[in-house]
Design an enzyme around this catalytic site. Structure first.
Site, short mmCIF file in Angstrom:
data_model
loop_
_atom_site.label_atom_id
_atom_site.label_comp_id
_atom_site.label_asym_id
_atom_site.label_seq_id
_atom_site.Cartn_x
_atom_site.Cartn_y
_atom_site.Cartn_z
N ARG A 141 34.99 44.53 9.68
CA ARG A 141 35.82 44.73 10.87
C ARG A 141 35.04 44.55 12.16
NH1 ARG A 141 39.44 42.98 13.02
NH2 ARG A 141 40.46 43.19 10.98
N LYS A 176 36.07 39.94 36.22
CA LYS A 176 37.09 40.77 35.56
C LYS A 176 36.89 40.71 34.05
CE LYS A 176 40.29 39.90 39.36
NZ LYS A 176 41.54 39.23 39.79
N LYS A 208 34.60 39.58 51.01
CA LYS A 208 36.05 39.59 50.85
C LYS A 208 36.72 40.32 52.01
CE LYS A 208 36.07 39.30 45.82
NZ LYS A 208 36.76 39.75 44.59
N GLU A 240 35.72 34.80 51.77
CA GLU A 240 37.12 34.74 51.36
C GLU A 240 38.01 34.51 52.59
OE1 GLU A 240 39.09 37.63 48.43
OE2 GLU A 240 39.90 38.28 50.36
N ASP A 262 42.09 32.28 49.10
CA ASP A 262 42.69 33.34 48.30
C ASP A 262 44.20 33.40 48.44
OD1 ASP A 262 42.45 35.64 46.57
OD2 ASP A 262 42.90 36.88 48.31
#
Length: 331
Positions: A141, A176, A208, A240, A262
């Site tokens: 597993r 992320k 940002k 950004e 963005d």
């Protein structure tokens, strides 16, 4: 060198012997140095931290011992098994899965049949393992968990790469990622044909909107860029931009290496691209709300690269299974 006892029974003490090399792929041709096993090459970028991740995964699964295998499978029983694809995709993390079997029982014989980045379809064999059946069942597993998760990232990435084929646009990942899994997931992105954005907060300055809200006149921004470049000339700067007004202002700062467009619609992105003219810098990156349905249109605006959080945060695990070929009892 270290050794960890995973369970109070034979075959579950192991040692890690890993030396380190380097290499993850970066957009723009630069190379980010990443620890990687050399003496026993682990294709998904295993370093000391990833080694600890394998240890943690085994420890949380085995705990005080695999009671099912211990009491219901003969210790003398030998086994042979193949890690097999149950769906189409691109594999990644294969050497990590192989390492899991070796950690559980160093006597296991593991043969990697497909390297990371290989395309698979149902029935394709990815790796072969043989040894004590108890050991194979105990490792099963955890090994599958690593490979199916990373293969899911590689598969998702490959779909985005295919969607922009012919445009010259680079598909990149983001930060992320699953906590603790960043090296593995970013390597999986590379296996799927994508490129790596910054590894963390340390290898690229990315200013940002929240940074600008905290301290944000254009004079302060330019002074901050110059100060950072003086102390860290090797680190790129990315700004950004949410509006064309910001694009215009940021294009006037020669020290800027990347400009992140963005959450702009395609018409606005095209305007931003035209504002840069024939210049090669800053590199123009589009991000925000990117999906398989929208990525082609974004690529056709003329941007250089598109960063996609979905590659890692929403990838679905590739369907894999360990198929056993039982062997007779030893006499």
């Amino acid at each position: 060198m270290w050794s960890v006892s995973l369970a109070p029974r034979r075959g579950f003490q192991y040692e890690s012997k890993i030396s380190f090399g380097a290499g993850l792929r970066r957009a723009g041709g630069s190379t980010l140095l990443v620890a990687r096993a050399v003496s026993n090459p682990l294709g998904s970028g295993v370093d000391e931290k990833v080694s600890q991740l394998i240890e943690l995964a085994l420890s949380e699964d085995i705990g005080s011992g695999d009671v099912t295998s211990q009491y219901f499978v003969s210790e003398q029983r030998e086994g042979q098994a193949f890690l097999v694809a149950r769906s189409e995709g691109v594999v990644a993390g294969v050497e990590i899965g192989a390492e899991v079997f070796r950690r559980v029982d160093p006597a296991c014989e593991v043969t990697v049949m497909l390297q990371d980045g290989s395309s698979v379809f149902p029935g394709v064999q990815i790796l072969e393992v043989s040894g004590k059946a108890q050991s194979l069942l105990t490792a099963e597993r955890t090994a599958i968990n690593f490979v199916q998760r990373l293969s899911g990232v590689a598969t998702r990435t490959s779909k985005f790469v295919k969607a922009v084929e012919g445009t010259g646009v680079t598909i990149m990942d983001t930060r992320k990622t699953t906590p603790g899994w960043r090296l593995l997931e970013k390597n999986a992105v590379v296996s799927g044909g994508g490129y790596n954005h910054r590894m963390g907060l340390y290898d690229r300055a990315m200013v940002k909107d929240n940074h600008l809200l905290v301290d944000g006149t254009s004079v302060d921004l330019k002074n901050s860029i110059q100060s950072m470049k003086k102390d860290h000339p090797e680190i790129a700067v990315e700004l950004e931009a949410d509006t064309l007004e910001q694009v215009e202002a940021f294009l006037g700062m020669n020290e800027v290496d990347y400009l992140l467009l963005d959450n702009m619609d395609n018409f606005t992105i095209k305007k931003a691209v035209s504002m840069r003219g024939d210049r090669k810098r800053p590199v123009l990156e589009a991000s925000g709300g990117v999906s398989l349905e929208t990525v082609r249109g974004i690529a056709e605006t003329g941007v250089d690269c598109i960063s996609v959080g979905e590659l890692t945060h929403s990838a679905v695990a590739l369907d894999l299974a360990l198929d056993f070929v039982p062997l007779p009892e030893r006499g």
